[in-house]
Motif scaffolding. Structure first.
Motif, PDB file in Angstrom:
ATOM      1  N   ALA A 211       0.782  -1.234   0.000  1.00  0.00           N
ATOM      2  CA  ALA A 211       0.000   0.000   0.000  1.00  0.00           C
ATOM      3  C   ALA A 211       0.813   1.284   0.000  1.00  0.00           C
ATOM      4  N   ARG A 212       2.117   1.215   0.308  1.00  0.00           N
ATOM      5  CA  ARG A 212       2.804   2.488   0.514  1.00  0.00           C
ATOM      6  C   ARG A 212       4.111   2.586  -0.260  1.00  0.00           C
ATOM      7  N   GLY A 213       4.969   1.561  -0.175  1.00  0.00           N
ATOM      8  CA  GLY A 213       6.097   1.506  -1.088  1.00  0.00           C
ATOM      9  C   GLY A 213       7.450   1.926  -0.570  1.00  0.00           C
ATOM     10  N   THR A 214       7.675   2.004   0.756  1.00  0.00           N
ATOM     11  CA  THR A 214       9.008   2.360   1.237  1.00  0.00           C
ATOM     12  C   THR A 214       9.818   1.130   1.639  1.00  0.00           C
ATOM     13  N   GLN A 215       9.412  -0.045   1.174  1.00  0.00           N
ATOM     14  CA  GLN A 215      10.168  -1.262   1.464  1.00  0.00           C
ATOM     15  C   GLN A 215      11.442  -1.303   0.624  1.00  0.00           C
ATOM     16  N   PHE A 216      12.508  -1.879   1.178  1.00  0.00           N
ATOM     17  CA  PHE A 216      13.722  -2.055   0.378  1.00  0.00           C
ATOM     18  C   PHE A 216      14.419  -3.378   0.677  1.00  0.00           C
ATOM     19  N   LEU A 217      13.890  -4.161   1.615  1.00  0.00           N
ATOM     20  CA  LEU A 217      14.408  -5.477   1.934  1.00  0.00           C
ATOM     21  C   LEU A 217      13.355  -6.531   1.613  1.00  0.00           C
ATOM     22  N   PRO A 218      13.739  -7.787   1.444  1.00  0.00           N
ATOM     23  CA  PRO A 218      12.730  -8.842   1.339  1.00  0.00           C
ATOM     24  C   PRO A 218      11.834  -8.827   2.575  1.00  0.00           C
ATOM     25  N   ILE A 219      10.570  -9.184   2.397  1.00  0.00           N
ATOM     26  CA  ILE A 219       9.597  -9.010   3.473  1.00  0.00           C
ATOM     27  C   ILE A 219       9.955  -9.824   4.710  1.00  0.00           C
ATOM     28  N   GLU A 220      10.497 -11.028   4.539  1.00  0.00           N
ATOM     29  CA  GLU A 220      10.847 -11.846   5.703  1.00  0.00           C
ATOM     30  C   GLU A 220      11.925 -11.166   6.534  1.00  0.00           C
ATOM     31  N   ALA A 221      12.917 -10.558   5.878  1.00  0.00           N
ATOM     32  CA  ALA A 221      13.966  -9.851   6.606  1.00  0.00           C
ATOM     33  C   ALA A 221      13.407  -8.627   7.316  1.00  0.00           C
ATOM     34  N   ALA A 222      12.496  -7.911   6.661  1.00  0.00           N
ATOM     35  CA  ALA A 222      11.915  -6.718   7.264  1.00  0.00           C
ATOM     36  C   ALA A 222      11.124  -7.064   8.523  1.00  0.00           C
ATOM     37  N   VAL A 223      10.363  -8.161   8.471  1.00  0.00           N
ATOM     38  CA  VAL A 223       9.601  -8.587   9.648  1.00  0.00           C
ATOM     39  C   VAL A 223      10.547  -9.026  10.758  1.00  0.00           C
ATOM     40  N   LYS A 224      11.636  -9.695  10.394  1.00  0.00           N
ATOM     41  CA  LYS A 224      12.626 -10.114  11.394  1.00  0.00           C
ATOM     42  C   LYS A 224      13.187  -8.896  12.128  1.00  0.00           C
ATOM     43  N   LEU A 225      13.564  -7.844  11.394  1.00  0.00           N
ATOM     44  CA  LEU A 225      14.108  -6.643  12.023  1.00  0.00           C
ATOM     45  C   LEU A 225      13.062  -5.950  12.896  1.00  0.00           C
ATOM     46  N   SER A 226      11.824  -5.934  12.423  1.00  0.00           N
ATOM     47  CA  SER A 226      10.748  -5.333  13.199  1.00  0.00           C
ATOM     48  C   SER A 226      10.587  -6.034  14.550  1.00  0.00           C
ATOM     49  N   CYS A 227      10.609  -7.358  14.526  1.00  0.00           N
ATOM     50  CA  CYS A 227      10.441  -8.118  15.765  1.00  0.00           C
ATOM     51  C   CYS A 227      11.684  -8.059  16.649  1.00  0.00           C
ATOM     52  N   ASP A 228      12.863  -7.861  16.044  1.00  0.00           N
ATOM     53  CA  ASP A 228      14.063  -7.603  16.845  1.00  0.00           C
ATOM     54  C   ASP A 228      13.830  -6.389  17.739  1.00  0.00           C
ATOM     55  N   ASP A 434      -5.581 -16.827   7.148  1.00  0.00           N
ATOM     56  CA  ASP A 434      -4.986 -17.980   7.837  1.00  0.00           C
ATOM     57  C   ASP A 434      -4.880 -19.180   6.898  1.00  0.00           C
ATOM     58  N   ALA A 435      -5.943 -19.421   6.120  1.00  0.00           N
ATOM     59  CA  ALA A 435      -5.954 -20.574   5.215  1.00  0.00           C
ATOM     60  C   ALA A 435      -4.890 -20.440   4.128  1.00  0.00           C
ATOM     61  N   MET A 436      -4.488 -19.201   3.811  1.00  0.00           N
ATOM     62  CA  MET A 436      -3.456 -18.979   2.814  1.00  0.00           C
ATOM     63  C   MET A 436      -2.058 -19.176   3.393  1.00  0.00           C
ATOM     64  N   GLY A 437      -1.957 -19.211   4.737  1.00  0.00           N
ATOM     65  CA  GLY A 437      -0.654 -19.334   5.377  1.00  0.00           C
ATOM     66  C   GLY A 437      -0.231 -18.100   6.137  1.00  0.00           C
ATOM     67  N   GLY A 438      -1.125 -17.123   6.293  1.00  0.00           N
ATOM     68  CA  GLY A 438      -0.822 -15.934   7.071  1.00  0.00           C
ATOM     69  C   GLY A 438      -0.561 -14.716   6.206  1.00  0.00           C
ATOM     70  N   ALA A 439      -0.245 -13.602   6.874  1.00  0.00           N
ATOM     71  CA  ALA A 439      -0.135 -12.312   6.196  1.00  0.00           C
ATOM     72  C   ALA A 439       0.972 -12.284   5.150  1.00  0.00           C
ATOM     73  N   LEU A 440       2.132 -12.866   5.446  1.00  0.00           N
ATOM     74  CA  LEU A 440       3.226 -12.837   4.472  1.00  0.00           C
ATOM     75  C   LEU A 440       2.865 -13.617   3.217  1.00  0.00           C
ATOM     76  N   ALA A 441       2.204 -14.749   3.407  1.00  0.00           N
ATOM     77  CA  ALA A 441       1.754 -15.527   2.248  1.00  0.00           C
ATOM     78  C   ALA A 441       0.728 -14.739   1.448  1.00  0.00           C
ATOM     79  N   ALA A 442      -0.138 -13.992   2.140  1.00  0.00           N
ATOM     80  CA  ALA A 442      -1.147 -13.193   1.439  1.00  0.00           C
ATOM     81  C   ALA A 442      -0.495 -12.093   0.616  1.00  0.00           C
ATOM     82  N   VAL A 443       0.592 -11.521   1.126  1.00  0.00           N
ATOM     83  CA  VAL A 443       1.320 -10.497   0.367  1.00  0.00           C
ATOM     84  C   VAL A 443       1.959 -11.129  -0.867  1.00  0.00           C
ATOM     85  N   HIS A 444       2.637 -12.261  -0.690  1.00  0.00           N
ATOM     86  CA  HIS A 444       3.278 -12.931  -1.828  1.00  0.00           C
ATOM     87  C   HIS A 444       2.250 -13.332  -2.886  1.00  0.00           C
TER      88      HIS A 444
END
Length: 565
Positions: A211-228, A434-444
């Motif tokens: 929705a916004r577009g300021t991502q620059f890392l793969p989504i899994e890495a971005a979520v990892k840093l967020s949870c760090d 949930d049936a798709m595998g969660g939010a990251l799967a829904a984005v992919h």
């Protein structure tokens, strides 16, 4: 001439039920101004709502509404609502250099803004580029303040006592750990305890990919840093709000109220479950999670959204995340009035739009409101426009009587119907994700992206056809230009920002910067929490571009995926 008397009109007997009432008045009700009535989410709106509607839906007061301060928290998390304290009145601001932003923050606080300092970042900062990077040209300081190192952060807060600010917010989605480290370093240098001024960072990269577009890392890495960052703050700054999961950008990209709430909750589930996998307990951090929404023009839609969101999320905390305390269910509910419905045509009309949006947030029980300014469709808000938005909140708070009772719309047949309907619709979308595998799967998969694009297209068509009226745009236009002053950005601000950045690089300890960046690179590859290394780099005055480049090297960069429509 004799007088004539007319027999008194005998009123029809009262209708026995809603269907009988519709039947009795079908001729009068046939002539409607629209072919059909429904919410933007596509939920039909009846002519009238009665207790019968709630009975048919299985509505139960104790189970579905209850009392304020008690589960299911439909009516709010506190027994007294706004009776003891009004909502926090936040104004989002930032432009040019740190010094210019500092002046605006001082002004807003002097005018009664109680939401603290809410920092808008320019695009280069948000995507991890220094102000002198070739990709940053023409964007430095344009839609927010340019911050490249701890030096800029120190300038932003120059002369502002942190303990008097009370609250600091910034978007900081893909760069959340860096902004968090900046503020921890600032507190340490000032000797200010973290509990004296609460920091709230959006730190929500998932919605950037749709929705916004300021991502620059793969989504899994971005979520990892967020949870760090969430994990680190539990000990380093336990009072802070380390993530504000935001639906507002998805709403402005085309989501309905139901989709906005559901997608936000699905993204929040992804962050929470990642934290739980690390051994964290929801009872330890549930109370510092924030859900952040956007309020637009369908008034009752918005009120019901906030009431339903509290019900759905607190149920998830208990039943899915294993929460055992009331505190863990009490997330923070934050809402921003939307800039999307604001028009460049007849901009003073936007004052009425903002007022209605703010009122819906307040009647929905939001704890903090961020209020747009009437000239935002024209550019960065002027001081007058920002002050008018503060006054809008103050008039509602001090003159209207609205905050004097808790949840004053509670018990409205229509509002309770919408709340119950939205709760069920939100839960249905959660099950689908949930049936798709969660939010990251829904984005992919492109699930979110398709929904937003379809919603934006439907709205554009409705406005183009005139079915959806936008006053001053497709109806009630005026050829008279309204002289509204617009903000003018200092053209020399970008050059001064680049000069300050060069000066920082010259006076810092270059060897220490390289040592801390090497440690960060090692920690990224080892898969450990990167926050201690980021904090060390920030204290050495490493720049945002240098830190983000380490992440790019370690995790790779984001490559857009094809989305099926």
């Amino acid at each position: 001439m004799g007088s004539s008397t007319r027999p008194a009109r005998v009123p029809p007997p009262p209708a026995e039920n809603y269907e009988a009432w519709l039947q009795r008045h079908q001729e009068e009700l046939r002539d409607s101004r629209k072919k059909s009535f429904e919410t933007p989410a596509g939920i039909p709106v009846e002519t009238l709502y009665t207790p019968e509607h709630l009975q048919h839906e299985g509505w139960d007061y104790q189970r579905d509404v209850g009392y304020p301060g008690q589960a299911p928290y439909t009516r709010g998390f506190t027994p007294g609502g706004y009776r003891s304290q009004l909502w926090k009145m936040e104004m989002y601001a930032g432009f040019g250099s740190a010094e210019e932003a500092n002046q605006r923050y001082r002004y807003l606080m002097s005018q009664g803004s109680t939401g603290g300092i809410s920092i808008a970042l320019d695009l280069p900062t948000q995507v991890g580029y220094d102000s002198d990077h070739p990709m940053a040209r023409d964007e430095v300081g344009q839609i927010g303040v340019a911050l490249t190192s701890l030096d800029d952060v120190e300038r932003v807060f120059d002369g502002i006592p942190l303990e008097k600010v009370g609250h600091i917010f910034s978007t900081a989605n893909a760069i959340g750990p860096i902004v968090c480290a900046w503020l921890i370093a600032l507190y340490e240098k000032r000797g200010t305890p973290t509990g004296d001024c609460i920091v709230q960072l959006q730190n929500d990269p998932i919605k950037e990919y749709v929705a916004r577009g300021t991502q620059f890392l793969p989504i899994e890495a971005a979520v990892k840093l967020s949870c760090d960052m969430i994990e680190f703050c539990r000990t380093a700054a336990p009072e802070w709000l380390p993530i504000s999961v935001s639906g507002s950008h998805m709403k402005q990209a085309g989501a309905t109220c139901v989709q906005e709430a559901a997608f936000t909750i699905c993204n929040a589930i992804a962050y929470v479950e990642t934290c739980l996998e690390r051994g964290m307990k929801i009872d330890d951090f549930g109370h510092v999670l924030e859900l952040h929404f956007c309020t637009e023009m369908d008034f009752f839609d918005e009120v019901a959204k906030y009431r339903a969101t509290r019900k759905v999320w607190t149920k998830l905390v208990r039943e899915r995340f294993g929460g055992t305390t009331e505190r863990s269910q009490h997330f923070r509910l934050h809402a921003a009035t939307s800039g999307r419905p604001l028009t460049a045509q007849q901009p003073l009309n936007n004052i009425a739009r903002i007022t209605l949006q703010a009122l819906a947030q307040i009647l929905g029980g939001c704890e903090q409101t961020r209020t747009a300014s009437f000239d935002e469709a024209l550019g960065i808000p002027t001081q007058e426009a920002a002050r008018t938005s503060i006054r809008t909140n103050q008039i509602i708070g001090y003159e209207s009587g609205i905050p004097d009772t808790v949840d004053p719309l509670g018990g409205s047949y229509f509002v309770e119907h919408l709340t119950l309907t939205y709760e069920r619709e939100i839960e249905a979308i959660i099950r689908q994700v949930d049936a798709m595998g969660g939010a990251l799967a829904a984005v992919h998969d492109g699930f979110y992206q398709r929904a937003l694009a379809q919603g934006a297209y439907r709205e554009a068509c409705a406005i183009e056809s005139g079915e959806q009226v936008v006053v001053g745009v497709n109806r009630f236009q005026s050829d008279e230009a309204q002289p509204v002053p617009t903000f003018k950005l200092d053209p020399g601000a970008a050059e001064r920002q680049v000069a300050k950045l060069r000066a920082v690089r010259e006076r810092r300890d270059a060897a220490e910067v390289q040592r801390t960046l090497a440690r960060l690179r090692e920690d990224c590859k080892a898969g450990v929490n990167v926050m201690p290394a980021v904090l060390a780099a920030v204290k050495a005055y490493a720049t945002i571009g240098e830190i983000a480049d380490v992440w790019r090297d370690a995790f790779g960069t984001y490559v857009p995926e094809a989305v099926r429509f």
